[in-house]
Design an enzyme around this catalytic site. Structure first.
Site, PDB file in Angstrom:
ATOM      1  N   HIS A  44      -1.994  16.499 -27.609  1.00 46.78           N
ATOM      2  CA  HIS A  44      -2.163  15.091 -27.267  1.00 46.78           C
ATOM      3  C   HIS A  44      -3.496  14.516 -27.730  1.00 46.78           C
ATOM      4  CE1 HIS A  44       1.428  15.800 -25.006  1.00 46.78           C
ATOM      5  NE2 HIS A  44       1.472  14.565 -24.564  1.00 46.78           N
ATOM      6  N   ARG A  71      -4.274  21.573 -15.399  1.00 48.43           N
ATOM      7  CA  ARG A  71      -3.342  20.528 -15.830  1.00 48.43           C
ATOM      8  C   ARG A  71      -3.690  20.002 -17.226  1.00 48.43           C
ATOM      9  NH1 ARG A  71      -0.579  15.894 -11.924  1.00 48.43           N
ATOM     10  NH2 ARG A  71       0.610  14.871 -13.566  1.00 48.43           N
ATOM     11  N   HIS A 101      -2.910  11.273 -29.598  1.00 52.53           N
ATOM     12  CA  HIS A 101      -3.340   9.936 -29.173  1.00 52.53           C
ATOM     13  C   HIS A 101      -4.093   9.216 -30.287  1.00 52.53           C
ATOM     14  CE1 HIS A 101      -3.102  11.132 -24.665  1.00 52.53           C
ATOM     15  NE2 HIS A 101      -1.995  10.557 -25.069  1.00 52.53           N
ATOM     16  N   LYS A 147       1.936  11.050 -11.728  1.00 56.06           N
ATOM     17  CA  LYS A 147       1.058  10.106 -12.432  1.00 56.06           C
ATOM     18  C   LYS A 147       1.835   8.831 -12.708  1.00 56.06           C
ATOM     19  CE  LYS A 147      -2.031  13.002 -15.182  1.00 56.06           C
ATOM     20  NZ  LYS A 147      -2.495  13.177 -16.576  1.00 56.06           N
ATOM     21  N   HIS A 150       5.809   8.411 -29.439  1.00 54.77           N
ATOM     22  CA  HIS A 150       4.807   9.262 -28.801  1.00 54.77           C
ATOM     23  C   HIS A 150       5.037  10.742 -29.131  1.00 54.77           C
ATOM     24  CE1 HIS A 150       2.086  10.792 -25.732  1.00 54.77           C
ATOM     25  NE2 HIS A 150       3.077  11.458 -25.172  1.00 54.77           N
ATOM     26  N   ASN A 193      -2.118  18.643 -22.073  1.00 57.51           N
ATOM     27  CA  ASN A 193      -2.556  17.755 -23.157  1.00 57.51           C
ATOM     28  C   ASN A 193      -2.475  18.434 -24.519  1.00 57.51           C
ATOM     29  OD1 ASN A 193      -3.097  15.539 -21.566  1.00 57.51           O
ATOM     30  ND2 ASN A 193      -5.116  16.326 -21.017  1.00 57.51           N
ATOM     31  N   LYS A 228       6.131  22.300 -16.389  1.00 59.00           N
ATOM     32  CA  LYS A 228       5.296  21.193 -15.910  1.00 59.00           C
ATOM     33  C   LYS A 228       5.063  21.295 -14.405  1.00 59.00           C
ATOM     34  CE  LYS A 228       3.872  16.552 -15.963  1.00 59.00           C
ATOM     35  NZ  LYS A 228       3.850  15.235 -16.606  1.00 59.00           N
ATOM     36  N   GLU A 252      -5.513  17.137 -11.968  1.00 63.11           N
ATOM     37  CA  GLU A 252      -6.021  17.319 -13.323  1.00 63.11           C
ATOM     38  C   GLU A 252      -7.502  17.632 -13.346  1.00 63.11           C
ATOM     39  OE1 GLU A 252      -5.236  14.040 -15.998  1.00 63.11           O
ATOM     40  OE2 GLU A 252      -4.924  15.421 -17.638  1.00 63.11           O
ATOM     41  N   GLU A 255       7.962  17.628 -26.502  1.00 62.47           N
ATOM     42  CA  GLU A 255       7.297  17.996 -25.246  1.00 62.47           C
ATOM     43  C   GLU A 255       7.852  19.315 -24.703  1.00 62.47           C
ATOM     44  OE1 GLU A 255       4.677  16.431 -24.057  1.00 62.47           O
ATOM     45  OE2 GLU A 255       4.763  14.398 -24.887  1.00 62.47           O
ATOM     46  N   ARG A 284       0.803  -1.238   0.000  1.00 56.35           N
ATOM     47  CA  ARG A 284       0.000   0.000   0.000  1.00 56.35           C
ATOM     48  C   ARG A 284       0.829   1.278   0.000  1.00 56.35           C
ATOM     49  NH1 ARG A 284      -2.612  -2.691   4.064  1.00 56.35           N
ATOM     50  NH2 ARG A 284      -4.172  -4.113   3.259  1.00 56.35           N
TER      51      ARG A 284
HETATM   52  N1  NAD Z   1       3.482   9.690 -16.049  1.00 53.96           N
HETATM   53  C1  NAD Z   1       3.332  10.695 -16.890  1.00 53.96           C
HETATM   54  O1  NAD Z   1       2.933  11.786 -16.493  1.00 53.96           O
HETATM   55  C2  NAD Z   1       3.680  10.486 -18.347  1.00 53.96           C
HETATM   56  C3  NAD Z   1       3.754  11.585 -19.212  1.00 53.96           C
HETATM   57  C4  NAD Z   1       4.127  11.346 -20.528  1.00 53.96           C
HETATM   58  C5  NAD Z   1       4.408  10.072 -20.970  1.00 53.96           C
HETATM   59  N2  NAD Z   1       4.306   9.028 -20.112  1.00 53.96           N
HETATM   60  C6  NAD Z   1       4.615   7.670 -20.541  1.00 53.96           C
HETATM   61  O2  NAD Z   1       5.988   7.580 -20.856  1.00 53.96           O
HETATM   62  C7  NAD Z   1       6.180   6.498 -21.752  1.00 53.96           C
HETATM   63  C8  NAD Z   1       7.137   6.912 -22.834  1.00 53.96           C
HETATM   64  O3  NAD Z   1       8.375   7.236 -22.251  1.00 53.96           O
HETATM   65  P1  NAD Z   1       9.727   7.232 -23.103  1.00 53.96           P
HETATM   66  O4  NAD Z   1       9.507   8.043 -24.316  1.00 53.96           O
HETATM   67  O5  NAD Z   1      10.820   7.570 -22.185  1.00 53.96           O
HETATM   68  O6  NAD Z   1       9.807   5.731 -23.630  1.00 53.96           O
HETATM   69  P2  NAD Z   1      10.588   4.442 -23.090  1.00 53.96           P
HETATM   70  O7  NAD Z   1      10.626   4.385 -21.638  1.00 53.96           O
HETATM   71  O8  NAD Z   1       9.978   3.291 -23.803  1.00 53.96           O
HETATM   72  O9  NAD Z   1      12.073   4.686 -23.620  1.00 53.96           O
HETATM   73  C9  NAD Z   1      12.299   4.778 -24.988  1.00 53.96           C
HETATM   74  C10 NAD Z   1      13.449   3.874 -25.446  1.00 53.96           C
HETATM   75  O10 NAD Z   1      14.683   4.436 -25.045  1.00 53.96           O
HETATM   76  C11 NAD Z   1      15.483   3.471 -24.376  1.00 53.96           C
HETATM   77  N3  NAD Z   1      16.323   4.216 -23.437  1.00 53.96           N
HETATM   78  C12 NAD Z   1      15.921   4.776 -22.283  1.00 53.96           C
HETATM   79  N4  NAD Z   1      16.929   5.477 -21.749  1.00 53.96           N
HETATM   80  C13 NAD Z   1      17.991   5.354 -22.580  1.00 53.96           C
HETATM   81  C14 NAD Z   1      19.307   5.859 -22.578  1.00 53.96           C
HETATM   82  N5  NAD Z   1      19.735   6.694 -21.615  1.00 53.96           N
HETATM   83  N6  NAD Z   1      20.115   5.499 -23.585  1.00 53.96           N
HETATM   84  C15 NAD Z   1      19.692   4.688 -24.577  1.00 53.96           C
HETATM   85  N7  NAD Z   1      18.448   4.208 -24.642  1.00 53.96           N
HETATM   86  C16 NAD Z   1      17.595   4.544 -23.643  1.00 53.96           C
HETATM   87  C17 NAD Z   1      14.477   2.530 -23.773  1.00 53.96           C
HETATM   88  O11 NAD Z   1      15.038   1.263 -23.520  1.00 53.96           O
HETATM   89  C18 NAD Z   1      13.408   2.495 -24.848  1.00 53.96           C
HETATM   90  O12 NAD Z   1      13.744   1.565 -25.832  1.00 53.96           O
HETATM   91  C19 NAD Z   1       4.809   6.117 -22.268  1.00 53.96           C
HETATM   92  O13 NAD Z   1       4.433   4.892 -21.692  1.00 53.96           O
HETATM   93  C20 NAD Z   1       3.907   7.232 -21.769  1.00 53.96           C
HETATM   94  O14 NAD Z   1       2.589   6.804 -21.502  1.00 53.96           O
HETATM   95  C21 NAD Z   1       3.946   9.228 -18.815  1.00 53.96           C
END
Ligand code: NAD
Ligand code: NAD
Lengths: 376, 376
Positions: free
Chosen positions: A248, A241, A252, A143, A265, A245, A227, A237, A185, A121
């Site tokens: 987005h 907040r 999406h 989030k 993305h 988006n 942010k 949100e 972003e 928890r």
């Molecule tokens: N929580 C939130 O508020 C929030 C906001 C936006 C996006 N997200 C989420 O984030 C995710 C996308 O994140 P992302 O774009 O970081 O993708 P990811 O975590 O899949 O990373 C992208 C790729 O880069 C590689 N990688 C990571 N760090 C590296 C490094 N230092 N050197 C070489 N390779 C590296 C990873 O292995 C992966 O293949 C989605 O699931 C999305 O929903 C969350």
């Protein structure tokens, strides 16, 4: 060393942006736990660990953390993966004094944050984001969550980290496409809230894309400030907040239309931002000059990969997006560079027109990219 | 109609205990949502729905809720079940305005509460507990969650319901053993915090066990008051709330030793309470008369099923219980009827002695029960 304090009604924590942070990680964790006993569990994926594991282990010295792995990629952001990590923690005897470290991109961050939210928890965790997207966006704001078969991010918790430690050195191994996608972003942050950041991105594109340490630190810190400021004013949100988006809503839809596989993305968000800007222009909410500057900057940080879809399909997918609330679709539009507004009266006809226009640009850019490759 | 207001730092809600509540359920849900639009999702198991579904559907009239099922039993309190329910909600288009109703015992309540905690990062829910244990204990206090293979309730969230509506009529279909096991939690409430409740249970055992509506309402309401009072003073279990674990330390060990199959939770807690009382007596913390009264009352609400285990095994399992914190084992002991204290210096020798003594009583009671059956 840029440091931003994020204060929300439920938490207050520091976001540090600097080169070389990994070396000081163990000392920082100790300070965050303020003398209380704790046990470190570091969650990462094999690819990232292959690149940075040695340095991390060296930093920890004799007190090495327990390392847990999840496979890279969005397909593993699921309850199944989470259960396996939870069982591993329990098997390792993790207690409420466990301290999780999310060492990876947004996928690792979202899964680890959720893991921390629900193990016994709730235990503490720290974000060490390793992608640009994670440093400027996903690691901040609390989030956390995973995907369902039925849709992305449908399951999760609000659970803030004890701190976010963004080491810009980590970005040096990031594939170029990931860097550029993440920078969309930052552009978004500029558009909705920070004209200076927008200008910096315009004037320093070569340095930023060339991973100049100073330029990257500047851009990450400024994006984080946007942010953090928005989240501080609307943690759950319920209003403001939503402006995060920006780009987005259609973004999406594009991701869904292409099965979450063709575009990153950030690339989908880039196209979505262009569409939102076009809609703002059509409505006379933003001037032609500023709209052009926005679109130009987004493309400058491209190429955004092209894709195939019909306008009708994109619009249908938009209306089924989970941001929809009781029938009305909220849309974030630019009022000027540095200011966004939320509108709720966008009609299907407007959406279709904007989608058509954007798809035309997608085709143009795709053709241009092909030409360029041929010439090479 | 007894109604108790539970106020914690993060929530404030009503717990209503009365006969006939199911009939007013739809009107109550509307009131709780105060005019805001919402969609009801009722979660239950086929067995319970077979007994009470018709009445519930009749109460809702034309506005019937979407009913989601999970199979009965502790083995289904897992992430797998949760994922299936989450997907069903998403497929049904559930939005943030979904209102979940947990219609069942502790298993349904814990799973549904967790479902509500994590679907779209949190939607509202209402508890309609259908077992005695759920009415007096599990529906109150906001602890939700599921089990891992590695242990019970290792995953979850704190997520309070909008209200708890305990309809004592629902207890009429409950198997006698379930009723008696649940009443062990009421006895616990009396021991740790309410001498009047303890006295009532002593003087009205026939009426309570005979499911006299007035007696049951009295016992449920008094037990709820104890739990609500403790939770209000220590929502996140950092101190006082631990006294609710009275009887649970050894109780959990007994459940683990018997594979969670032979005894009902309440029966294991009954034996655990007896052991804690014995330990209190051995330490001179409670007098012989009061200790005897406690043990007599627990057995009066039995029979507690007997089981086989060695003292050493029980003690080993106790120390691996998750309530353990950084090495020291907390134990809740009775100081007198109506007052419990937390001690942290119980030695392995003491534990072994108490376990031996308790196992001897288990054997005696088992033999007596067999004799009684033979005579029939
Ligand atoms: N929580 C939130 O508020 C929030 C906001 C936006 C996006 N997200 C989420 O984030 C995710 C996308 O994140 P992302 O774009 O970081 O993708 P990811 O975590 O899949 O990373 C992208 C790729 O880069 C590689 N990688 C990571 N760090 C590296 C490094 N230092 N050197 C070489 N390779 C590296 C990873 O292995 C992966 O293949 C989605 O699931 C999305 O929903 C969350
Ligand atoms: N969240 C908390 O704070 C908390 C506290 C204590 C226990 N719990 C949890 O509660 C669970 C045990 O709850 P429980 O004892 O209610 O068990 P349960 O939910 O398994 O119900 C016991 C049995 O009674 C049946 N049943 C339920 N209502 C009935 C009715 N009205 N008529 C006939 N049969 C009915 C069920 O189908 C089941 O077979 C455990 O998982 C335990 O971990 C949680």
């Amino acid at each position: 060393m840029p440091s931003i304090q994020l204060k929300t009604p439920s938490a207050s924590y520091e976001i540090v942006i600097a080169s070389g942070l990994v070396k000081t990680l163990p000392a920082r964790l100790k300070k965050l736990k303020a003398g209380k006993p704790f046990r470190t569990f570091l969650v990462t994926s094999p690819e990232i660990w292959g690149l940075w594991g040695k340095q991390v282990i060296a930093a920890f010295g004799k007190e090495s953390p327990t390392v847990l792995f999840l496979p890279a990629g969005e397909t593993h952001k699921r309850l199944r993966t989470l259960e396996s990590l939870l069982e591993q923690m329990a098997a390792a005897g993790a207690d409420r004094d466990a301290l999780l470290v999310a060492f990876g991109g947004g996928v690792v961050g979202d899964v680890t944050g959720f893991l921390a939210a629900i193990y016994m928890r709730g235990v503490a965790y720290v974000q060490v984001p390793t992608t640009l997207l994670a440093q400027v966006d996903s690691s901040i704001g609390g989030k956390t969550g995973v995907n369902l078969a039925a849709g992305k991010n449908l399951v999760g918790s609000f659970h803030h980290p004890l701190a976010v430690l963004a080491d810009t050195d980590l970005l040096n191994t990031l594939p170029a496409a990931e860097l550029r996608a993440g920078l969309q972003e930052s552009i978004k942050a500029g558009i909705i809230r920070d004209p200076k950041l927008f200008g910096y991105l315009e004037n320093n594109a070569d340095a930023v894309l060339g991973r100049d340490a100073k330029a990257l630190t500047h851009v990450v810190a400024a994006s984080v400030r946007v942010k953090a400021d928005v989240v501080a004013n609307d943690e759950r949100e319920s209003g403001l907040r939503m402006i995060l988006n920006y780009g987005h809503t259609l973004g999406h839809a594009i991701e869904a239309a292409t099965g979450y596989k063709q575009l990153l993305h950030g690339e989908a968000v880039g196209w979505g931002s262009i569409a939102a800007t076009r809609l703002g222009l059509m409505r006379g909410m933003i001037g032609k000059d500023e709209a052009d500057r926005i679109i130009r900057l987004i493309l400058r940080y491209g190429p955004l990969r092209s894709f195939k879809a019909t306008a009708a399909r994109l619009v249908d997918l938009t209306s089924s997006d989970k941001k929809k609330r009781s029938g009305t679709l909220s849309f974030v539009l630019p009022a000027k560079i540095g200011e966004a507004v939320i509108v709720r009266d966008v009609t299907r006809e407007e959406m279709l027109a904007v989608a058509e226009w954007t798809l035309e640009l997608v085709r143009e850019q795709g053709a241009a990219a092909k030409q360029k490759q041929k010439r090479k």
